[in-house]
Design a protein around this motif. Sequence first.
Motif, PDB file in Angstrom:
ATOM      1  N   GLY A  30       0.711  -1.124   0.151  1.00  8.66           N
ATOM      2  CA  GLY A  30      -0.104   0.009   0.037  1.00  8.66           C
ATOM      3  C   GLY A  30       0.743   1.256  -0.080  1.00  8.66           C
ATOM      4  N   ALA A  31       1.897   1.270   0.778  1.00 10.45           N
ATOM      5  CA  ALA A  31       2.751   2.480   0.750  1.00 10.45           C
ATOM      6  C   ALA A  31       3.524   2.696  -0.474  1.00 10.45           C
ATOM      7  N   ALA A  32       4.053   1.696  -1.400  1.00  9.36           N
ATOM      8  CA  ALA A  32       4.491   1.700  -2.448  1.00  9.36           C
ATOM      9  C   ALA A  32       3.680   2.299  -3.548  1.00  9.36           C
ATOM     10  N   LEU A  33       2.093   1.574  -3.506  1.00  7.09           N
ATOM     11  CA  LEU A  33       1.228   1.872  -4.485  1.00  7.09           C
ATOM     12  C   LEU A  33       0.507   3.619  -4.300  1.00  7.09           C
ATOM     13  N   GLY A  34       0.782   3.943  -3.083  1.00 11.37           N
ATOM     14  CA  GLY A  34       0.192   5.361  -2.776  1.00 11.37           C
ATOM     15  C   GLY A  34       1.503   6.309  -3.164  1.00 11.37           C
ATOM     16  N   THR A  35       2.672   6.056  -2.767  1.00 13.26           N
ATOM     17  CA  THR A  35       3.750   7.009  -3.393  1.00 13.26           C
ATOM     18  C   THR A  35       4.068   6.823  -4.724  1.00 13.26           C
ATOM     19  N   ALA A  58      -0.816   3.115   3.097  1.00 14.74           N
ATOM     20  CA  ALA A  58      -0.439   1.890   3.751  1.00 14.74           C
ATOM     21  C   ALA A  58      -1.526   1.373   4.657  1.00 14.74           C
ATOM     22  N   LEU A  59      -1.785   2.476   5.561  1.00 19.10           N
ATOM     23  CA  LEU A  59      -3.140   2.065   6.448  1.00 19.10           C
ATOM     24  C   LEU A  59      -4.035   1.739   5.961  1.00 19.10           C
ATOM     25  N   PHE A  60      -4.726   2.113   4.641  1.00 18.56           N
ATOM     26  CA  PHE A  60      -5.915   1.636   4.014  1.00 18.56           C
ATOM     27  C   PHE A  60      -5.780   0.273   3.635  1.00 18.56           C
ATOM     28  N   ALA A  61      -4.435   0.102   2.967  1.00 23.34           N
ATOM     29  CA  ALA A  61      -4.364  -1.519   2.461  1.00 23.34           C
ATOM     30  C   ALA A  61      -4.366  -2.499   3.493  1.00 23.34           C
ATOM     31  N   LEU A  62      -3.827  -2.188   4.775  1.00 23.37           N
ATOM     32  CA  LEU A  62      -3.843  -3.120   6.071  1.00 23.37           C
ATOM     33  C   LEU A  62      -5.211  -3.110   6.372  1.00 23.37           C
ATOM     34  N   CYS A  63      -5.975  -1.842   6.562  1.00 25.06           N
ATOM     35  CA  CYS A  63      -7.518  -2.069   7.007  1.00 25.06           C
ATOM     36  C   CYS A  63      -8.047  -3.070   5.702  1.00 25.06           C
ATOM     37  N   ALA A  80      -5.755  -2.238  -3.728  1.00 30.02           N
ATOM     38  CA  ALA A  80      -4.779  -1.600  -4.606  1.00 30.02           C
ATOM     39  C   ALA A  80      -5.440  -0.368  -5.289  1.00 30.02           C
ATOM     40  N   ALA A  81      -6.669  -0.635  -5.735  1.00 25.98           N
ATOM     41  CA  ALA A  81      -7.454   0.514  -6.301  1.00 25.98           C
ATOM     42  C   ALA A  81      -7.856   1.676  -5.195  1.00 25.98           C
TER      43      ALA A  81
END
Length: 313
Positions: A30-35, A58-63, A80-81
């Motif tokens: 998530g961190a990689a996709l957001g960045t 990152a938090l959203f993907a983990l959620c 991912a979306a």
Amino acid sequence: MFLGSPWTGAVFCLAVALADWRYAVYATGGAALGTGTARVLGVSRDRLDPGLEGFNSALFALCCAVLLGPARPSTALFAAAGCAVVTVLTAAAVRLLRGGSLPPLTLPYCALAVAVSVAAPAFPRVRPYPGSLAALPAPAPGPAGPHLEEAARAFLHNVSQLFFLERWYVGALLLAAVFLTDRTAGLAACAGSATGVLTAWALGAPPPLVADGTMGCNAVLVAMALCGVFLPASPATLLYALLGAATATVLTPAVTALLAPSGGHAFTWPFVLTTLGFLAAARSFPRLTGRGEARTASARRRTCRESSVPIAR
């Protein structure tokens, strides 16, 4: 947790992986996709390099992994979306809050996480389980009194619950990583966690609700934000931060009760609301921002200059 150190981030990933390696994959992905999304859209490097465009995703993907199940391919695609959407929401939050010189914090993540938790039951391919994600608050059984073992668990769970984990060793490792990077931040996190525990117990919250860390996790972030991150670390800001930590602890069950009937959870809304409110108010208190001392010094210099000018002039 307001730390721009890649080594701290690596320790955080290790701590999450100790609980479930899939959670660590979701968080780092998530961190990689957001960045990456922010970089493609041309966001400036002064936001990309410190990680400001990656922590909400990152938090959203983990959620998504916690609420929808990490093993399902649909969860990975949905997360991912959502990371791309979080990037857009981050830009909107930065733009809207810029006029007040306020940080977006985890507002983008909270907004999308609530929307997902409310909408997920309507889409069987996203969440093929019956029932709602709602979590109506209810009093837990047991005496409302402090116990040393429960207090110790609550102290560490308040930190680990920032990553949706009720693991004392994860909380201990996260705290150790914070201390290794910034001792002031580590002390503020400890003070915030202790304040969350003491506030909840002083108000009679049942020990099981305190010990799992969900009631005091927001207090940790508030204390760090208001003492050393957005306000200078000082005795005055420490007291201010502890007041904010106690406020976030009280606000947590209130936000949970407001969002739960529609399927939502509190997430880090108490942290966002408390921190933004206290930061906006801090501008009226020069002793917290350090501007009072600057104005006093400026007045002294002006008085000295004026006193050196001959009266005849």
